[in-house]
Design an enzyme around this catalytic site. Structure first.
Site, PDB file in Angstrom:
ATOM      1  N   GLU A 280      10.454  77.784 100.803  1.00 17.43           N
ATOM      2  CA  GLU A 280      11.129  76.488 100.699  1.00 17.43           C
ATOM      3  C   GLU A 280      12.478  76.603 101.401  1.00 17.43           C
ATOM      4  OE1 GLU A 280      11.932  74.925  96.738  1.00 17.43           O
ATOM      5  OE2 GLU A 280      12.999  73.202  97.586  1.00 17.43           O
TER       6      GLU A 280
ATOM      7  N   ASN B   7      12.762  69.643 101.642  1.00 17.68           N
ATOM      8  CA  ASN B   7      13.052  68.591 100.657  1.00 17.68           C
ATOM      9  C   ASN B   7      13.404  67.273 101.339  1.00 17.68           C
ATOM     10  OD1 ASN B   7      13.162  70.052  97.915  1.00 17.68           O
ATOM     11  ND2 ASN B   7      14.341  71.373  99.301  1.00 17.68           N
TER      12      ASN B   7
ATOM     13  N   GLU C 290       8.703  67.989 100.250  1.00 14.96           N
ATOM     14  CA  GLU C 290       8.844  67.935  98.800  1.00 14.96           C
ATOM     15  C   GLU C 290       9.543  66.645  98.441  1.00 14.96           C
ATOM     16  OE1 GLU C 290      10.676  71.275  96.956  1.00 14.96           O
ATOM     17  OE2 GLU C 290       9.298  72.727  97.870  1.00 14.96           O
TER      18      GLU C 290
ATOM     19  N   GLU D  65       8.181  76.689  89.256  1.00 17.13           N
ATOM     20  CA  GLU D  65       9.519  76.847  89.827  1.00 17.13           C
ATOM     21  C   GLU D  65      10.429  77.601  88.874  1.00 17.13           C
ATOM     22  OE1 GLU D  65      11.362  73.510  92.441  1.00 17.13           O
ATOM     23  OE2 GLU D  65      10.845  72.674  90.492  1.00 17.13           O
TER      24      GLU D  65
HETATM   25  P1  C2E Z   1      15.049  72.141  94.235  1.00 21.91           P
HETATM   26  O1  C2E Z   1      14.324  71.548  95.373  1.00 21.91           O
HETATM   27  O2  C2E Z   1      14.417  72.020  92.903  1.00 21.91           O
HETATM   28  O3  C2E Z   1      15.322  73.603  94.654  1.00 21.91           O
HETATM   29  C1  C2E Z   1      15.224  74.632  93.770  1.00 21.91           C
HETATM   30  C2  C2E Z   1      16.572  74.983  93.271  1.00 21.91           C
HETATM   31  O4  C2E Z   1      16.433  75.919  92.195  1.00 21.91           O
HETATM   32  C3  C2E Z   1      17.414  75.695  94.315  1.00 21.91           C
HETATM   33  O5  C2E Z   1      18.757  75.407  94.074  1.00 21.91           O
HETATM   34  C4  C2E Z   1      17.162  77.146  94.019  1.00 21.91           C
HETATM   35  O6  C2E Z   1      18.176  77.994  94.447  1.00 21.91           O
HETATM   36  C5  C2E Z   1      17.073  77.135  92.524  1.00 21.91           C
HETATM   37  N1  C2E Z   1      16.253  78.215  92.013  1.00 21.91           N
HETATM   38  C6  C2E Z   1      15.165  78.814  92.589  1.00 21.91           C
HETATM   39  N2  C2E Z   1      14.674  79.752  91.778  1.00 21.91           N
HETATM   40  C7  C2E Z   1      15.444  79.763  90.668  1.00 21.91           C
HETATM   41  C8  C2E Z   1      15.417  80.543  89.457  1.00 21.91           C
HETATM   42  O7  C2E Z   1      14.588  81.421  89.231  1.00 21.91           O
HETATM   43  N3  C2E Z   1      16.349  80.250  88.537  1.00 21.91           N
HETATM   44  C9  C2E Z   1      17.291  79.323  88.741  1.00 21.91           C
HETATM   45  N4  C2E Z   1      18.195  79.093  87.801  1.00 21.91           N
HETATM   46  N5  C2E Z   1      17.339  78.572  89.853  1.00 21.91           N
HETATM   47  C10 C2E Z   1      16.418  78.797  90.803  1.00 21.91           C
HETATM   48  P2  C2E Z   1      19.664  74.919  95.235  1.00 21.91           P
HETATM   49  O8  C2E Z   1      19.357  75.687  96.463  1.00 21.91           O
HETATM   50  O9  C2E Z   1      21.036  74.937  94.702  1.00 21.91           O
HETATM   51  O10 C2E Z   1      19.187  73.477  95.485  1.00 21.91           O
HETATM   52  C11 C2E Z   1      19.395  72.511  94.553  1.00 21.91           C
HETATM   53  C12 C2E Z   1      18.701  71.248  94.923  1.00 21.91           C
HETATM   54  O11 C2E Z   1      19.267  70.669  96.076  1.00 21.91           O
HETATM   55  C13 C2E Z   1      17.266  71.435  95.300  1.00 21.91           C
HETATM   56  O12 C2E Z   1      16.514  71.511  94.149  1.00 21.91           O
HETATM   57  C14 C2E Z   1      16.985  70.228  96.105  1.00 21.91           C
HETATM   58  O13 C2E Z   1      16.663  69.127  95.264  1.00 21.91           O
HETATM   59  C15 C2E Z   1      18.291  69.949  96.770  1.00 21.91           C
HETATM   60  N6  C2E Z   1      18.236  70.401  98.160  1.00 21.91           N
HETATM   61  C16 C2E Z   1      18.500  71.618  98.662  1.00 21.91           C
HETATM   62  N7  C2E Z   1      18.358  71.608  99.996  1.00 21.91           N
HETATM   63  C17 C2E Z   1      17.999  70.362 100.342  1.00 21.91           C
HETATM   64  C18 C2E Z   1      17.672  69.721 101.575  1.00 21.91           C
HETATM   65  O14 C2E Z   1      17.700  70.314 102.650  1.00 21.91           O
HETATM   66  N8  C2E Z   1      17.340  68.408 101.531  1.00 21.91           N
HETATM   67  C19 C2E Z   1      17.275  67.731 100.358  1.00 21.91           C
HETATM   68  N9  C2E Z   1      16.944  66.464 100.395  1.00 21.91           N
HETATM   69  N10 C2E Z   1      17.563  68.290  99.191  1.00 21.91           N
HETATM   70  C20 C2E Z   1      17.909  69.607  99.170  1.00 21.91           C
HETATM   71 CA    CA Z   2      12.595  71.434  96.222  1.00 23.68          CA
HETATM   72 CA    CA Z   3      12.559  71.804  92.162  1.00 21.13          CA
END
Ligand code: C2E
Ligand code: CA
Ligand code: CA
Length: 656
Positions: free
Chosen positions: A431, A490, A522, A609
């Site tokens: 991802e 995403n 996604e 996830e």
């Molecule tokens: P998401 O799509 O649900 O991405 C998963 C988030 O959970 C990611 O946070 C990831 O670092 C975190 N994560 C993965 N495994 C674990 C785990 O085992 N434990 C915990 N506590 N967290 C975990 P991140 O990278 O901070 O991203 C947060 C959200 O930001 C993402 O949730 C997504 O909705 C959004 N996002 C990130 N990049 C993009 C993008 O390029 N475009 C869009 N539209 N949204 C994005």
């Molecule tokens: Ca995602």
């Molecule tokens: Ca997610």
């Protein structure tokens, strides 16, 4: 009747005179305004008449009367009586009035100054120095809606007490004191009419008052100015008008609050339906806000989806209550022309004058800042301004500025997080997770800047940029390592409903020569996305090309079932919320197992996830869910680290 000035030029003429001249083919110089009447008499040998007129104009004669015959071209003669009277102005004679009447009429009326005044189209009134009305003409009676017998002989203010203290009162005093003619416009409330008033002090004392009803003209003018102060779409006061209102409250030293009202999802309404739908919603919001608030406060529209309410403070009142009332407007869905309904939420920011700021500009911007705070809460909400918010606002502004520029030059990049097959220990996909190492703010969470991008309308260009960088990397890996795994990206709901974005997306896939089946999008169900034809079309197009569609954060949003039934979803990502509960909470475990069964029953791929503990893996495996993403395996990692670990060293997770 004609009126001539001191030089003998015709300055006024009545219709009877014109008709008579035209009928008898008299030259234009006898009736046209601006013609030289003296010259006309001279050229036609009417010297005695010319002499008499000049005598009157020069003040040598008070009046001149003469009878003379007029010979018609067709034959026959008509006797006329001519009467020439001076026009007396304050200090001199300003010309003369010439009357002609056929004398054969038996009912010849004596022509007096009064009949002139009566034939005027203006209201006219003569008063003495004590403002006692000596004379009022018929038009005057009509305009002021009085009867001569009721007002003549009485003091003006006795007949019109409302005129006391008005502009008239002031200007009249000035005219008398300075002995000048004054002219002004005034609205006279009892008659609900506008007047153009001229006050002329008379040489012999007293004043002459001329007045015209200019209500129609004023109304037109008002309409024109109204346009400058009214929002064309909703009929509410616009920004300029609201500023006036605030300024006058401040001048009156009143305390008030500004409610900055922003509609949360109007962008979606426009994207999902059309601009008419958005306009319709704006109009209904305006209507409902007006009905709700009545006289209690002023509602205006700033622009776009932004309204503002200005409310004067009342003792003992709680602003929270009013904010709650405003929220009720958005409780029920709005009905569109095609009977579809849309839910619109509202974010309200509140700032108080002079408590928060004494500057009106600052006050509004503080209310706006508080509105952004309210926006962080899902659904309709409000927030009061706190000084700390300014720090957050500055931060927001910096992020927005970065988004407007070229983010990849200011630290925007992406990480990838592997998705692992628990049975084989191999990675099955990644991802893409955006990152931003902002030059001023440091590492930013995507949760923060994606939201700003979404709200500031830069999400499409940001995602485009990301796609290009990701595609470049995929091509690179394909060539160097024979990369053939799926990459998930995403996408926010606004993008899903944006056909232009999708066209660009497909073009990029072609341009970079990416195999569509290696791309997954996604979609999160966090946003309350109602069903939309455009989204469906876009997703069907994706499906037909072989692009995979995953539903993110499954189980936490509102509409998970609706998504699955409406849209061609082929993968479900179960939210970390449920995974965390494994081994801690029986109920949640039960929900999780039924979610897994449900996904299997509709033949969706499944991924868990946020997997952090081995215990979670054990439980999931037992329940037939074997694809994982989470810290237990890897955190989102820099592309170069990923390359080394998984592509060069071909890392595999151990399996029992
Ligand atoms: P998401 O799509 O649900 O991405 C998963 C988030 O959970 C990611 O946070 C990831 O670092 C975190 N994560 C993965 N495994 C674990 C785990 O085992 N434990 C915990 N506590 N967290 C975990 P991140 O990278 O901070 O991203 C947060 C959200 O930001 C993402 O949730 C997504 O909705 C959004 N996002 C990130 N990049 C993009 C993008 O390029 N475009 C869009 N539209 N949204 C994005
Ligand atoms: Ca995602
Ligand atoms: Ca997610």
């Amino acid at each position: 009747m004609i009126v001539i000035d001191e030089q003998g030029m015709i300055i006024r003429v009545n219709q009877a005179w014109i008709d008579f001249c035209v009928e008898n083919q008299a030259p234009e110089t006898t009736w046209k305004i601006g013609s030289d009447y003296y010259g006309h008499l001279d050229r036609h040998g009417k010297h005695s008449e010319l002499h008499a007129v000049k005598q009157v104009v020069n003040g040598e004669k008070i009046e001149h009367k003469q009878m003379y015959p007029f010979s018609f071209r067709a034959g026959g003669t008509q006797w006329f009586s001519a009467k020439i009277r001076p026009i007396q102005t304050i200090d001199r004679i300003g010309g003369a009035i010439v009357f002609l009447k056929p004398v054969s009429l038996h009912t010849v009326q004596p022509i007096t100054a009064e009949s002139v005044l009566e034939s005027m189209t203006e209201g006219f009134c003569l008063m003495d120095d004590q403002l006692k009305i000596n004379y009022i003409n018929e038009i005057g009676e009509q305009l002021l809606q009085v009867k001569r017998e009721d007002v003549v002989g009485r003091n003006l203010f006795a007949s019109f007490p409302e005129a006391e203290g008005t502009t008239f009162d002031k200007e009249y005093n000035r005219a008398m004191k300075e002995n000048v003619t004054v002219q002004f416009e005034e609205f006279f409330t009892p008659l609900n009419a506008w007047f153009n008033v001229k006050v002329c002090p008379l040489k012999r004392g007293g004043i002459a008052l001329y007045f015209q009803d200019i209500t129609d003209r004023k109304k037109t003018e008002e309409k024109l100015t109204e346009y400058a102060y009214i929002d064309y779409l909703t009929g509410l006061p616009n920004r300029r008008m609201m500023t006036h209102i605030a300024v006058s409250l401040r001048e009156e030293k009143k305390k008030f609050s500004v409610f900055y009202i922003n509609l949360d999802n109007l962008k979606f309404v426009n994207a999902l339906h059309n601009y008419n739908a958005g306009d319709k919603v704006l109009r209904s919001v305006a209507q409902k806000l007006k009905e709700l608030t009545g006289d209690k406060c002023k509602i205006g529209r700033l622009d776009g989806d932004e309204f503002v309410a200005i409310r004067q403070h009342k003792k003992g009142e709680r602003l929270e209550e009013f904010a709650e009332e405003l929220k009720t407007v958005f409780k029920k869905p709005f009905i569109l022309d095609d009977f579809q309904s849309v839910n619109v939420h509202v974010s309200i920011g509140i700032a108080c004058y002079p408590f928060n700021s004494e500057s009106l500009g600052e006050l509004v911007s503080f209310a706006e800042t508080a509105m952004y705070e309210a926006k962080k809460v899902r659904g309709s909400s409000y927030a009061f301004f706190r000084p700390k918010m300014n720090v957050e606002r500055d931060r927001r502004v910096k992020i927005e500025e970065g988004l407007m520029g070229n983010p990849s030059e200011s630290g925007f990049y992406f990480t990838v997080q592997p998705q692992v097959d628990g049975n084989s220990g191999e990675i099955v996909g990644i991802e893409v997770l955006s990152r931003w190492n902002h030059p001023k703010l440091g590492e930013l969470s995507p949760l923060e800047f994606i939201e700003v991008a979404e709200q500031s309308g830069t999400i499409a260009s940001l995602t485009n940029l990301l796609l290009k960088e990701v595609f470049t990397k995929i091509k690179d890996w394909e060539m160097r390592y024979g990369w053939s795994l799926r990459t998930a990206i995403n996408m926010t709901p606004s993008l899903l409903a944006n056909p232009a974005f999708f066209n660009g997306f497909f073009e990029l896939i072609d341009q970079y020569g990416i195999k569509p089946e290696l791309i997954e999008i996604e979609i999160t169900e966090q946003a309350e996305l109602t069903y939309s034809e455009i989204t469906l079309e876009n997703l069907l197009l994706c499906k037909s090309k072989g692009i995979s569609i995953a539903i993110d954060d499954f189980g936490t949003g509102y509409s998970m079932i609706a998504y699955l039934t409406h849209y061609p979803i082929n993968k479900i990502k179960v939210d970390r919320f449920f995974i965390q509960k494994i081994g801690q909470d029986n109920k949640s475990e039960a929900v999780l197992t039924s979610l897994i069964h449900f996904a299997k029953s509709i033949e969706c791929e499944l991924l868990a996830e946020g997997v952090e503990r081995p215990e979670e893996v054990a439980f999931l495996k037992e329940n037939d869910c074997s694809i994982y993403q989470g810290y237990l395996f890897d955190k989102p990692m820099k592309v170069t680290d990923f390359e080394v670990k998984y592509l060069q060293n071909k890392y595999r997770f151990p399996v029992e």
